[in-house]
Enzyme design. Sequence first.
Site, PDB file in Angstrom:
ATOM      1  N   GLY A 117     -14.645 -44.577 -41.087  1.00 60.19           N
ATOM      2  CA  GLY A 117     -15.958 -45.088 -40.728  1.00 60.19           C
ATOM      3  C   GLY A 117     -16.942 -44.852 -41.859  1.00 60.19           C
ATOM      4  O   GLY A 117     -16.564 -44.789 -43.036  1.00 60.19           O
ATOM      5  N   ARG A 118     -18.221 -44.714 -41.513  1.00 63.08           N
ATOM      6  CA  ARG A 118     -19.250 -44.516 -42.547  1.00 63.08           C
ATOM      7  C   ARG A 118     -18.941 -43.301 -43.418  1.00 63.08           C
ATOM      8  O   ARG A 118     -18.987 -43.371 -44.645  1.00 63.08           O
ATOM      9  CB  ARG A 118     -20.624 -44.323 -41.899  1.00 63.08           C
ATOM     10  CG  ARG A 118     -21.210 -45.539 -41.209  1.00 63.08           C
ATOM     11  CD  ARG A 118     -22.643 -45.220 -40.802  1.00 63.08           C
ATOM     12  NE  ARG A 118     -23.252 -46.282 -40.017  1.00 63.08           N
ATOM     13  CZ  ARG A 118     -23.297 -46.310 -38.703  1.00 63.08           C
ATOM     14  NH1 ARG A 118     -22.742 -45.324 -38.011  1.00 63.08           N
ATOM     15  NH2 ARG A 118     -23.882 -47.296 -38.060  1.00 63.08           N
ATOM     16  N   HIS A 174     -20.360 -24.771 -39.708  1.00 59.28           N
ATOM     17  CA  HIS A 174     -20.789 -26.070 -39.158  1.00 59.28           C
ATOM     18  C   HIS A 174     -22.112 -26.511 -39.785  1.00 59.28           C
ATOM     19  O   HIS A 174     -23.096 -26.775 -39.090  1.00 59.28           O
ATOM     20  CB  HIS A 174     -20.938 -25.978 -37.640  1.00 59.28           C
ATOM     21  CG  HIS A 174     -20.850 -27.323 -36.971  1.00 59.28           C
ATOM     22  ND1 HIS A 174     -20.384 -27.498 -35.695  1.00 59.28           N
ATOM     23  CD2 HIS A 174     -21.192 -28.567 -37.398  1.00 59.28           C
ATOM     24  CE1 HIS A 174     -20.437 -28.784 -35.361  1.00 59.28           C
ATOM     25  NE2 HIS A 174     -20.924 -29.446 -36.380  1.00 59.28           N
ATOM     26  N   ARG A 201      -7.882 -46.751 -36.966  1.00 56.97           N
ATOM     27  CA  ARG A 201      -7.415 -47.615 -35.870  1.00 56.97           C
ATOM     28  C   ARG A 201      -7.299 -49.064 -36.320  1.00 56.97           C
ATOM     29  O   ARG A 201      -6.404 -49.790 -35.897  1.00 56.97           O
ATOM     30  CB  ARG A 201      -8.378 -47.517 -34.678  1.00 56.97           C
ATOM     31  CG  ARG A 201      -8.268 -46.232 -33.889  1.00 56.97           C
ATOM     32  CD  ARG A 201      -9.180 -46.282 -32.684  1.00 56.97           C
ATOM     33  NE  ARG A 201     -10.571 -46.459 -33.082  1.00 56.97           N
ATOM     34  CZ  ARG A 201     -11.574 -46.679 -32.230  1.00 56.97           C
ATOM     35  NH1 ARG A 201     -11.319 -46.776 -30.935  1.00 56.97           N
ATOM     36  NH2 ARG A 201     -12.815 -46.810 -32.661  1.00 56.97           N
ATOM     37  N   ARG A 212     -14.823 -32.461 -36.173  1.00 57.50           N
ATOM     38  CA  ARG A 212     -14.860 -31.655 -34.952  1.00 57.50           C
ATOM     39  C   ARG A 212     -13.640 -30.746 -34.937  1.00 57.50           C
ATOM     40  O   ARG A 212     -12.528 -31.168 -35.242  1.00 57.50           O
ATOM     41  CB  ARG A 212     -14.865 -32.536 -33.701  1.00 57.50           C
ATOM     42  CG  ARG A 212     -16.204 -33.181 -33.395  1.00 57.50           C
ATOM     43  CD  ARG A 212     -17.216 -32.148 -32.899  1.00 57.50           C
ATOM     44  NE  ARG A 212     -18.442 -32.760 -32.436  1.00 57.50           N
ATOM     45  CZ  ARG A 212     -19.514 -32.971 -33.187  1.00 57.50           C
ATOM     46  NH1 ARG A 212     -19.472 -32.636 -34.480  1.00 57.50           N
ATOM     47  NH2 ARG A 212     -20.610 -33.502 -32.683  1.00 57.50           N
ATOM     48  N   GLU A 249     -15.728 -22.938 -31.544  1.00 56.90           N
ATOM     49  CA  GLU A 249     -16.906 -22.353 -32.192  1.00 56.90           C
ATOM     50  C   GLU A 249     -18.016 -22.026 -31.185  1.00 56.90           C
ATOM     51  O   GLU A 249     -18.161 -22.723 -30.175  1.00 56.90           O
ATOM     52  CB  GLU A 249     -17.434 -23.287 -33.288  1.00 56.90           C
ATOM     53  CG  GLU A 249     -17.867 -24.664 -32.856  1.00 56.90           C
ATOM     54  CD  GLU A 249     -18.297 -25.517 -34.040  1.00 56.90           C
ATOM     55  OE1 GLU A 249     -19.485 -25.865 -34.087  1.00 56.90           O
ATOM     56  OE2 GLU A 249     -17.452 -25.837 -34.901  1.00 56.90           O
ATOM     57  N   GLY A 276     -22.262 -29.073 -42.241  1.00 58.18           N
ATOM     58  CA  GLY A 276     -22.073 -30.323 -42.965  1.00 58.18           C
ATOM     59  C   GLY A 276     -23.295 -31.216 -42.965  1.00 58.18           C
ATOM     60  O   GLY A 276     -23.544 -31.941 -43.932  1.00 58.18           O
TER      61      GLY A 276
END
Length: 335
Positions: A166-167, A297, A188, A250, A279, A299
């Site tokens: 994706g992006r 976490h 996909r 995730r 987490e 990012g």
Amino acid sequence: MAPPPTRPQARPRPKVIVTRRLPQLVETRMAELFDVELNLSDEPMTAAALADAAGRCDVLVPTVTDEIDAAVFANSGRLKLLANFGVGVDHIDLGAARAAGVVVTNTPGVLTDDTADMVMALILGVPRRLAEGEKLVRAGEWNGWSPTGMLGHRITGKRLGIIGMGRIGRAVATRARAFGLTVHYHNRHRLPAEVESALEATWWDNLDAMLARVDIITINCPHTAETHHLVGERQFALMQRQAYIINAARGEIVDENALCEALTAGRIAGAGLDVFENEPAIDPRLLDLPGVVLVPHMGSATFEGRQAMGEKVIANIRVWADGHRPLDQVLEGWA
């Protein structure tokens, strides 16, 4: 004499409850526009507090740390909009939201570069053992340069396998090409030929086949029922011993126990993790393993990104309050 024209009554401001502290400018703007209740302590709300909030507001603004399950919607007759502060919505029971007639929005598109930068930092940092070297210096155990000291691996010329194009996946591919990595991907749906050509990317419709052939794997897909534990014991057994895995998507996409076992047994060379399955709890084995970079976490943790997220949330609330469909509505087919 005609009566004087009546002035239209001002529309009441929606009641908005925010579950965590947001950037100060975002909170201030919300206070100007809405009847807002802020969480100035920044303590995560309990399940009971979330359910109570849902019963007292028109709009709830949760974050990834809030579990928005069916119980939250059970007595939420007033709640009409869930304006999520974040892109991922796997912490929200979307089916329960739909059943309760609650519109869900998120904040796509504003964290692409920040997250891709973090992925690239981990791709660089793990093979070159940056975290191990930093710990060595801080512990006072570095005795100076030596020809065989802290040897790692270059990434130029290696094959990168991207799970999810994706992006963010495409942004990672763009960065990876600049560092001389060859891009492979599993998605996909195959990308248009012109996009593949621009990224010089090779598509694999079979994830297992790609995992067996690449040197570095990065996970950039959302967490869904289909991607839960997408990478587990069987997938680690397919990877090359010199392979590294990077996850800034995730934690639940990777079976953390299987990851620890693969690292301990030397079936893969290392890992760079910005997210964890349970987490903030982290499997203690990860803390002691060499070849592993762990970050909390972060990012999307840039001032610019958080501000842009807040602006998206505000825009979604304003459009909804004006009686229109929010731009970032997650589920289709709702009024």
